[in-house]
Design a protein around this motif. Structure first.
Motif, PDB file in Angstrom:
ATOM      1  N   UNK A 211     -34.495   5.760 -25.141  1.00  0.00           N
ATOM      2  CA  UNK A 211     -34.125   6.299 -24.123  1.00  0.00           C
ATOM      3  C   UNK A 211     -32.823   7.627 -23.757  1.00  0.00           C
ATOM      4  N   UNK A 212     -31.953   7.677 -25.322  1.00  0.00           N
ATOM      5  CA  UNK A 212     -30.954   8.524 -24.961  1.00  0.00           C
ATOM      6  C   UNK A 212     -32.263   9.849 -24.821  1.00  0.00           C
ATOM      7  N   UNK A 213     -33.061   9.771 -26.015  1.00  0.00           N
ATOM      8  CA  UNK A 213     -33.205  11.073 -26.384  1.00  0.00           C
ATOM      9  C   UNK A 213     -34.528  11.355 -25.422  1.00  0.00           C
ATOM     10  N   UNK A 214     -34.497  10.641 -24.865  1.00  0.00           N
ATOM     11  CA  UNK A 214     -35.780  10.473 -23.167  1.00  0.00           C
ATOM     12  C   UNK A 214     -34.727  12.133 -21.967  1.00  0.00           C
ATOM     13  N   UNK A 215     -33.991  11.231 -21.646  1.00  0.00           N
ATOM     14  CA  UNK A 215     -32.972  11.519 -20.853  1.00  0.00           C
ATOM     15  C   UNK A 215     -32.536  13.211 -21.617  1.00  0.00           C
ATOM     16  N   UNK A 216     -31.998  13.238 -22.430  1.00  0.00           N
ATOM     17  CA  UNK A 216     -31.862  14.655 -23.239  1.00  0.00           C
ATOM     18  C   UNK A 216     -32.624  15.116 -22.637  1.00  0.00           C
ATOM     19  N   UNK A 217     -33.910  15.541 -22.923  1.00  0.00           N
ATOM     20  CA  UNK A 217     -35.180  16.236 -23.065  1.00  0.00           C
ATOM     21  C   UNK A 217     -35.468  16.284 -21.616  1.00  0.00           C
ATOM     22  N   UNK A 218     -35.527  15.468 -20.897  1.00  0.00           N
ATOM     23  CA  UNK A 218     -35.765  15.826 -19.270  1.00  0.00           C
ATOM     24  C   UNK A 218     -34.784  16.466 -18.333  1.00  0.00           C
ATOM     25  N   UNK A 219     -33.288  15.938 -19.040  1.00  0.00           N
ATOM     26  CA  UNK A 219     -31.946  17.079 -18.422  1.00  0.00           C
ATOM     27  C   UNK A 219     -32.577  18.069 -18.855  1.00  0.00           C
ATOM     28  N   UNK A 220     -32.865  18.820 -20.170  1.00  0.00           N
ATOM     29  CA  UNK A 220     -32.477  19.528 -20.559  1.00  0.00           C
ATOM     30  C   UNK A 220     -33.783  20.491 -20.476  1.00  0.00           C
ATOM     31  N   UNK A 221     -34.658  19.912 -20.011  1.00  0.00           N
ATOM     32  CA  UNK A 221     -36.176  20.273 -18.594  1.00  0.00           C
ATOM     33  C   UNK A 221     -35.429  20.720 -17.292  1.00  0.00           C
ATOM     34  N   UNK A 222     -34.725  20.191 -17.345  1.00  0.00           N
ATOM     35  CA  UNK A 222     -34.036  20.490 -15.588  1.00  0.00           C
ATOM     36  C   UNK A 222     -33.471  21.715 -15.480  1.00  0.00           C
ATOM     37  N   UNK A 223     -32.595  21.638 -16.381  1.00  0.00           N
ATOM     38  CA  UNK A 223     -31.355  22.700 -16.405  1.00  0.00           C
ATOM     39  C   UNK A 223     -31.575  23.892 -16.717  1.00  0.00           C
ATOM     40  N   UNK A 224     -32.732  23.627 -17.559  1.00  0.00           N
ATOM     41  CA  UNK A 224     -33.376  24.910 -18.501  1.00  0.00           C
ATOM     42  C   UNK A 224     -34.160  25.732 -17.303  1.00  0.00           C
ATOM     43  N   UNK A 225     -34.797  25.477 -15.947  1.00  0.00           N
ATOM     44  CA  UNK A 225     -35.911  25.454 -15.697  1.00  0.00           C
ATOM     45  C   UNK A 225     -34.914  26.013 -14.440  1.00  0.00           C
TER      46      UNK A 225
END
Length: 136
Positions: free
Chosen positions: A38-52
């Motif tokens: 779950x932590x990894x999923x959040x890290x991936x999701x929010x990294x993607x959002x901030x990158x976009x």
């Protein structure tokens, strides 16, 4: 004058990076009741959002052109999977109370990469770099 300013900023950035990496395990430890997945999923999701958001704000059109190339996309997918695996293992190690072991792995990994580059890819190091690998 400019070189001195750049060198000083380099030291500041290095200090910030070391402090962040030093504090990060404490943060993951506070989340020990949350699963590593779950932590990894959040890290991936929010990294993607901030990158976009960053790409849209800086209007880097050449990045979008690169993503249209199949070879580049394939390389990015493979490297993303490897980074995700790295993040997941680190978060799992911290949650499993293996912080020292995870830190040792992070210390040894670049040394192993250099040695593998020398053996597998026949990369040559100059004297100074060779000495640096030997004393680490």
């Amino acid at each position: 004058m400019e070189d001195t300013k750049n060198a000083t900023m380099g030291y500041v950035y290095a200090l910030q990076a070391f402090l962040t990496w030093g504090i990060l395990p404490i943060f993951w430890k506070l989340l020990s009741n949350v699963s590593a997945i779950e932590i990894l999923a959040h890290r991936i999701f929010w990294s993607f959002v901030f990158l976009i958001i960053l790409l849209l704000l800086t209007r880097k059109k050449n990045v979008w052109n690169l993503l249209r190339q199949k070879k580049t996309r394939k390389s990015l997918i493979i490297s993303s999977l490897l980074i995700g695996l790295n993040w997941g293992l680190f978060i799992y190690a911290v949650n499993a109370k293996q912080i020292v072991e995870a830190s040792l792995g992070y210390y040894i990994n670049p040394i192993v990469n250099v040695i593998l580059g020398m053996i597998v890819l026949n990369e040559k190091l100059d004297k100074l770099k060779y000495i640096a690998v030997l004393i680490t």
